[in-house]
Design a protein around this motif. Structure first.
Motif, PDB file in Angstrom:
ATOM      1  N   CYS A  13      39.647  45.886  41.764  1.00  8.84           N
ATOM      2  CA  CYS A  13      39.947  45.518  43.156  1.00  8.84           C
ATOM      3  C   CYS A  13      40.011  44.002  43.382  1.00  8.84           C
ATOM      4  O   CYS A  13      39.025  43.294  43.193  1.00  8.84           O
ATOM      5  CB  CYS A  13      38.898  46.125  44.095  1.00  8.84           C
ATOM      6  N   PRO A  14      41.174  43.493  43.817  1.00 10.29           N
ATOM      7  CA  PRO A  14      41.293  42.051  44.058  1.00 10.29           C
ATOM      8  C   PRO A  14      40.465  41.577  45.251  1.00 10.29           C
ATOM      9  O   PRO A  14      40.054  40.416  45.313  1.00 10.29           O
ATOM     10  CB  PRO A  14      42.792  41.857  44.319  1.00 10.29           C
ATOM     11  N   PHE A  15      40.241  42.488  46.220  1.00 14.97           N
ATOM     12  CA  PHE A  15      39.453  42.096  47.404  1.00 14.97           C
ATOM     13  C   PHE A  15      37.994  41.850  46.995  1.00 14.97           C
ATOM     14  O   PHE A  15      37.372  40.886  47.438  1.00 14.97           O
ATOM     15  CB  PHE A  15      39.530  43.183  48.484  1.00 14.97           C
ATOM     16  N   LEU A  37      36.586  54.731  42.755  1.00 15.75           N
ATOM     17  CA  LEU A  37      37.163  54.948  44.088  1.00 15.75           C
ATOM     18  C   LEU A  37      37.839  56.314  44.230  1.00 15.75           C
ATOM     19  O   LEU A  37      38.041  56.798  45.335  1.00 15.75           O
ATOM     20  CB  LEU A  37      38.175  53.855  44.406  1.00 15.75           C
ATOM     21  N   GLY A  51      35.568  53.454  53.902  1.00 22.03           N
ATOM     22  CA  GLY A  51      35.639  54.033  52.552  1.00 22.03           C
ATOM     23  C   GLY A  51      36.244  53.058  51.564  1.00 22.03           C
ATOM     24  O   GLY A  51      36.810  53.462  50.545  1.00 22.03           O
ATOM     25  N   GLN A  52      36.141  51.767  51.873  1.00 22.12           N
ATOM     26  CA  GLN A  52      36.766  50.764  51.009  1.00 22.12           C
ATOM     27  C   GLN A  52      35.722  49.815  50.419  1.00 22.12           C
ATOM     28  O   GLN A  52      34.694  49.549  51.045  1.00 22.12           O
ATOM     29  CB  GLN A  52      37.764  49.920  51.819  1.00 22.12           C
ATOM     30  N   VAL A  53      36.065  49.278  49.230  1.00 23.12           N
ATOM     31  CA  VAL A  53      35.305  48.165  48.683  1.00 23.12           C
ATOM     32  C   VAL A  53      36.096  46.895  48.990  1.00 23.12           C
ATOM     33  O   VAL A  53      37.312  46.978  49.158  1.00 23.12           O
ATOM     34  CB  VAL A  53      35.101  48.319  47.150  1.00 23.12           C
ATOM     35  N   PRO A  54      35.480  45.733  49.065  1.00 26.55           N
ATOM     36  CA  PRO A  54      34.060  45.473  48.836  1.00 26.55           C
ATOM     37  C   PRO A  54      33.179  45.833  50.022  1.00 26.55           C
ATOM     38  O   PRO A  54      33.606  45.776  51.169  1.00 26.55           O
ATOM     39  CB  PRO A  54      34.022  43.946  48.635  1.00 26.55           C
ATOM     40  N   GLU A  65      34.920  44.069  54.617  1.00 19.51           N
ATOM     41  CA  GLU A  65      36.060  43.154  54.762  1.00 19.51           C
ATOM     42  C   GLU A  65      35.837  41.894  53.915  1.00 19.51           C
ATOM     43  O   GLU A  65      34.942  41.090  54.198  1.00 19.51           O
ATOM     44  CB  GLU A  65      36.313  42.752  56.219  1.00 19.51           C
ATOM     45  N   SER A  66      36.690  41.741  52.895  1.00 19.12           N
ATOM     46  CA  SER A  66      36.476  40.671  51.912  1.00 19.12           C
ATOM     47  C   SER A  66      36.384  39.276  52.519  1.00 19.12           C
ATOM     48  O   SER A  66      35.544  38.470  52.119  1.00 19.12           O
ATOM     49  CB  SER A  66      37.588  40.716  50.866  1.00 19.12           C
ATOM     50  N   MET A 104      48.424  43.929  48.536  1.00 21.09           N
ATOM     51  CA  MET A 104      49.031  45.260  48.732  1.00 21.09           C
ATOM     52  C   MET A 104      50.461  45.270  48.176  1.00 21.09           C
ATOM     53  O   MET A 104      50.871  46.225  47.521  1.00 21.09           O
ATOM     54  CB  MET A 104      49.094  45.622  50.223  1.00 21.09           C
TER      55      MET A 104
HETATM   56  N1  LIG Z   1      40.940  44.702  54.184  1.00 22.89           N
HETATM   57  C1  LIG Z   1      40.039  45.121  53.133  1.00 22.89           C
HETATM   58  C2  LIG Z   1      40.839  45.827  52.061  1.00 22.89           C
HETATM   59  C3  LIG Z   1      39.965  46.423  50.956  1.00 22.89           C
HETATM   60  C4  LIG Z   1      40.720  47.441  50.107  1.00 22.89           C
HETATM   61  O1  LIG Z   1      41.882  47.788  50.389  1.00 22.89           O
HETATM   62  N2  LIG Z   1      40.040  47.918  49.064  1.00 22.89           N
HETATM   63  C5  LIG Z   1      40.640  48.970  48.260  1.00 22.89           C
HETATM   64  C6  LIG Z   1      40.376  48.749  46.763  1.00 22.89           C
HETATM   65  S1  LIG Z   1      41.185  47.334  46.140  1.00 22.89           S
HETATM   66  C7  LIG Z   1      39.956  50.278  48.593  1.00 22.89           C
HETATM   67  O2  LIG Z   1      38.744  50.335  48.755  1.00 22.89           O
HETATM   68  N3  LIG Z   1      40.737  51.366  48.683  1.00 22.89           N
HETATM   69  C8  LIG Z   1      40.225  52.697  48.912  1.00 22.89           C
HETATM   70  C9  LIG Z   1      40.776  53.289  50.168  1.00 22.89           C
HETATM   71  O3  LIG Z   1      41.457  52.593  50.947  1.00 22.89           O
HETATM   72  O4  LIG Z   1      40.525  54.481  50.373  1.00 22.89           O
HETATM   73  C10 LIG Z   1      39.284  43.894  52.599  1.00 22.89           C
HETATM   74  O5  LIG Z   1      39.801  42.771  52.722  1.00 22.89           O
HETATM   75  O6  LIG Z   1      38.148  44.050  52.116  1.00 22.89           O
END
Ligand SMILES: N[C@@H](CCC(=O)N[C@@H](CS)C(=O)NCC(=O)O)C(=O)O
Length: 219
Positions: A13-15, A37, A51-54, A65-66, A104
């Motif tokens: 994950c780049p974020f 994930l 449901g997202q990292v980080p 939110e990164s 993205m």
């Molecule tokens: N806007 C978020 C984007 C984070 C994001 O898209 N993370 C992806 C992994 S790189 C993720 O967790 N995807 C799983 C999902 O959306 O269900 C940030 O800046 O932290």
């Protein structure tokens, strides 16, 4: 700052990588926990609103939110990596958000199923990169000769752009000489080099192969 931080991560994950670079650059002692994930654990679903990292755990608190995580780390470990001028700082925040969209787009480029879809994504991505080229200081880093939060925010993208070039010959920066120099400067910073797992290139190229898109055919 007295509570040990724990970053919840996914290896590609780049974020997340934005946060890791900031933590490492500021020499913060932190824990990192990797999750899959595709099969996120229950505890993660409970703490992550999207449901997202980080996700950054600070004691019992949870941040997501990164860019917000980057700013929090920066604030609790002075001196700040943000420029002081409020206008420059605000503009950097906008470009950091812009960079998130590019993560993205680069993902969509990898997954473009055929040459036509690939070329469309390539044009869009190159057009966006030209915008950053125009906003760049032309010095070693985005704002000048100092490494700032915005540099940490863009390094994950530039690392992937470099891997794409080395492995497929597709040069996303062919018309962006300033971004090329910026990338060279960023990729040799220790905190950037050490911001991914050792097998990162292998995982990234594996993801590209599995996507079976046009870019994979150039590997
Ligand atoms: N806007 C978020 C984007 C984070 C994001 O898209 N993370 C992806 C992994 S790189 C993720 O967790 N995807 C799983 C999902 O959306 O269900 C940030 O800046 O932290």
């Amino acid at each position: 700052m007295n509570k040990k931080m724990e970053l919840i991560s996914f290896k590609l994950c780049p974020f997340v990588q934005r946060a890791v670079i900031t933590l490492k650059y500021k020499q913060v002692n932190f824990d990192i926990t990797y999750i899959n994930l595709n099969e996120p654990p229950e505890w993660f679903k409970e703490i992550s609103p999207l449901g997202q990292v980080p996700v950054l755990k600070v004691g019992d608190e949870v941040l997501f939110e990164s860019s917000v995580i980057q700013e929090y780390i920066d604030e609790v470990t002075p001196p700040s990596l943000h420029p002081q001028d409020p206008l420059v700082k605000a503009k950097n925040r906008a470009w950091i958000a812009f960079g998130g969209d590019l993560f993205m787009l680069s993902h969509q480029l990898i997954h473009a199923p055929n040459e036509k879809a690939f070329n469309e994504k390539l044009d869009t991505l190159k057009g966006r990169l030209a915008r950053i080229e125009a906003a760049h200081s032309g010095e070693a880093f985005f704002n000048g000769n100092e490494f700032n939060l915005i540099d940490a925010a863009y390094a994950p993208l530039l690392m992937r752009v470099d891997l794409i070039l080395q492995n497929t010959g597709v040069d996303l920066l062919s018309e962006c000489s300033q971004l090329k120099a910026w990338s060279d400067n960023l990729l040799k910073i220790k905190a950037v080099e050490e911001s991914v797992v050792e097998e990162f290139a292998e995982l990234y190229l594996g993801m590209m192969k599995n996507s079976n898109g046009h870019l994979a055919s150039l590997l």
